[in-house]
Design an enzyme around this catalytic site. Structure first.
Site, short mmCIF file in Angstrom:
data_model
loop_
_atom_site.label_atom_id
_atom_site.label_comp_id
_atom_site.label_asym_id
_atom_site.label_seq_id
_atom_site.Cartn_x
_atom_site.Cartn_y
_atom_site.Cartn_z
N ASP A 79 -5.70 3.46 -5.35
CA ASP A 79 -4.21 3.95 -5.29
C ASP A 79 -4.16 5.31 -5.01
O ASP A 79 -4.78 6.13 -5.77
CB ASP A 79 -3.21 3.59 -6.16
CG ASP A 79 -1.89 3.52 -5.90
OD1 ASP A 79 -1.72 3.28 -4.68
OD2 ASP A 79 -1.04 3.56 -6.68
N HIS A 80 -3.41 5.88 -4.05
CA HIS A 80 -3.09 7.19 -3.96
C HIS A 80 -4.23 8.18 -3.80
O HIS A 80 -4.57 9.09 -4.48
CB HIS A 80 -2.16 7.57 -4.92
CG HIS A 80 -0.85 7.46 -4.91
ND1 HIS A 80 0.04 7.69 -4.15
CD2 HIS A 80 -0.09 6.33 -5.73
CE1 HIS A 80 1.24 6.98 -4.29
NE2 HIS A 80 1.27 6.44 -5.17
N ASP A 101 -2.79 8.55 0.84
CA ASP A 101 -1.48 8.97 0.71
C ASP A 101 -1.49 10.47 1.27
O ASP A 101 -1.92 11.42 0.63
CB ASP A 101 -1.15 9.12 -0.71
CG ASP A 101 0.32 9.57 -1.02
OD1 ASP A 101 0.87 9.88 0.02
OD2 ASP A 101 0.84 9.62 -2.05
N GLU A 131 1.38 5.75 3.28
CA GLU A 131 2.90 5.92 3.07
C GLU A 131 3.33 6.74 3.92
O GLU A 131 2.95 7.75 4.50
CB GLU A 131 2.97 6.53 1.49
CG GLU A 131 4.38 6.76 1.07
CD GLU A 131 4.32 7.36 -0.27
OE1 GLU A 131 5.02 8.03 -0.83
OE2 GLU A 131 3.19 6.82 -1.07
N HIS A 175 8.03 7.11 -8.92
CA HIS A 175 6.82 6.93 -9.91
C HIS A 175 7.21 7.16 -11.46
O HIS A 175 7.99 8.34 -11.62
CB HIS A 175 5.47 7.76 -9.64
CG HIS A 175 5.12 7.18 -8.24
ND1 HIS A 175 5.12 7.84 -7.07
CD2 HIS A 175 4.34 5.92 -7.61
CE1 HIS A 175 4.49 7.37 -6.00
NE2 HIS A 175 3.91 6.37 -6.37
N GLY A 176 6.78 6.63 -12.29
CA GLY A 176 6.78 6.90 -13.72
C GLY A 176 8.13 6.67 -14.41
O GLY A 176 8.91 5.65 -13.75
N GLY A 204 6.40 2.54 -7.60
CA GLY A 204 7.33 2.88 -8.58
C GLY A 204 8.10 1.37 -9.00
O GLY A 204 9.34 1.74 -9.44
N ASN A 225 4.04 -2.04 -6.82
CA ASN A 225 3.11 -1.42 -7.84
C ASN A 225 3.64 -1.30 -9.25
O ASN A 225 4.96 -0.66 -9.36
CB ASN A 225 2.97 0.09 -7.36
CG ASN A 225 1.49 0.00 -5.97
OD1 ASN A 225 1.64 -1.16 -5.53
ND2 ASN A 225 1.15 1.07 -6.04
N ALA A 227 2.65 0.38 -12.83
CA ALA A 227 1.73 0.92 -13.66
C ALA A 227 2.09 1.39 -15.03
O ALA A 227 1.54 0.87 -16.11
CB ALA A 227 1.11 2.31 -12.93
#
Length: 299
Positions: A79-80, A101, A131, A175-176, A204, A225, A227
């Site tokens: 990822d990324h 990305d 992306e 994200h996060g 996200g 996704n 995480a």
């Protein structure tokens, strides 16, 4: 069984459901998620990042070993990937998909770099995700949640020019951990679904809300996704257990079960519970030059 991510997301896209792509940072995460997938007969995607793997070759061998022993399809996506070299290293290490990305670059530069990676990855059967637009950070959601959305016209052109297998889109997630309430632009998502000929990906997913996730998967999102929610699930289970004394020997089991239950929940809200399939190889297929093995649905 270890498969390409394309096999999983193409089926999801065609049949109108999503598949969770969960953090597989270590063996505990991997065992928990595969256990959840087998118990619910669901396809599974793992994601991991360059900076969390001291040895990507060992890591991929570990994931592939567990996946090959599983009765459900399992894919692994880098990822990324932060630069071209890391993406190629991921292909060499054994990831069955790479996400390149370049979303902060201008359209033409993004498309140019992604197209070159597609050429390399597809030559060895590896799936490519890219992306367009930019999914920002939840801690800066007041700003990032209102900017850099994916433009449907550009998305259609990007898919056609690059040949990617799936496209991560910016429609209001981040994200996060969110500071604020996530607001998904479903009208934009529906238009992207209509204009793009490949499965769409939602980054996200953690903290975005079950209803939002479910609705997104009904409108073209084939991969979501997760995480932070994986780590949070392990932590929450541990706090609830309040281990002390000899019960500390249950430490890893508690974390594993916490993650497993969370992944089962993700299968439910994305709609892929029970959607796993199995591949039955036929004796001597390669030697006889016959086409692939027989496939059947697990009921």
């Amino acid at each position: 069984m270890y498969v390409t991510m394309k096999e999983i997301v193409d089926r999801a896209y065609k049949e109108g459901y999503g598949v969770p792509a969960v953090l597989g940072e270590n063996e505990t995460c991997i065992i928990a998620a595969i256990g959840a997938a087998e118990e619910t007969k669901s396809p599974l995607i793992f994601i991991n990042f360059v900076d969390t793997m001291p040895d990507p070759f060992f890591y991929c061998r570990m994931v592939k070993t567990y996946a090959d022993q599983a009765s459900v399809p399992v894919a692994l996506c880098l990822d990324h990937s932060p630069d071209f070299a890391d993406a190629v290293a991921g292909i060499q290490a054994g990831f069955s998909a790479v996400m390149i990305d370049r979303s902060r670059l201008p359209f033409d530069e993004n498309a140019k770099e992604v197209k070159e990676l597609v050429r390399i990855a597809h030559s060895v059967g590896v799936t490519v995700e890219a992306e367009l637009g930019h999914v920002g950070d939840g801690e800066n959601y007041e700003t990032d949640g209102k900017t850099a959305f994916t433009d449907p016209d550009e998305a259609q052109r990007f898919v056609e020019e690059t040949g990617i297998d799936c496209l991560a889109v910016a429609v209001g997630t981040a994200h996060g951990a969110y500071r604020g309430t996530p607001k998904i632009q479903f009208d934009r998502l529906r238009e992207l679904h209509e204009r793009c000929s490949v499965p769409l990906v939602l980054h996200g997913g953690s903290g975005s809300g079950d209803e939002n996730i479910y609705k997104a998967c009904q409108n073209g999102i084939a991969k979501v996704n997760f995480a932070r929610d994986i780590v949070q699930a392990g932590y929450d289970a541990l706090m609830e257990a309040k281990l002390e004394g000899d019960s500390m020997y249950d430490f890893f089991d508690v974390i594993t079960n916490g993650i497993k239950e969370k992944v089962k929940h993700f299968f439910e809200i994305t709609g892929c519970k029970g959607k796993a399939w199995s591949q039955i190889p036929e004796f001597g297929v390669q030697k006889l030059g016959l086409e692939g093995g027989k496939e059947h649905e697990d009921k």
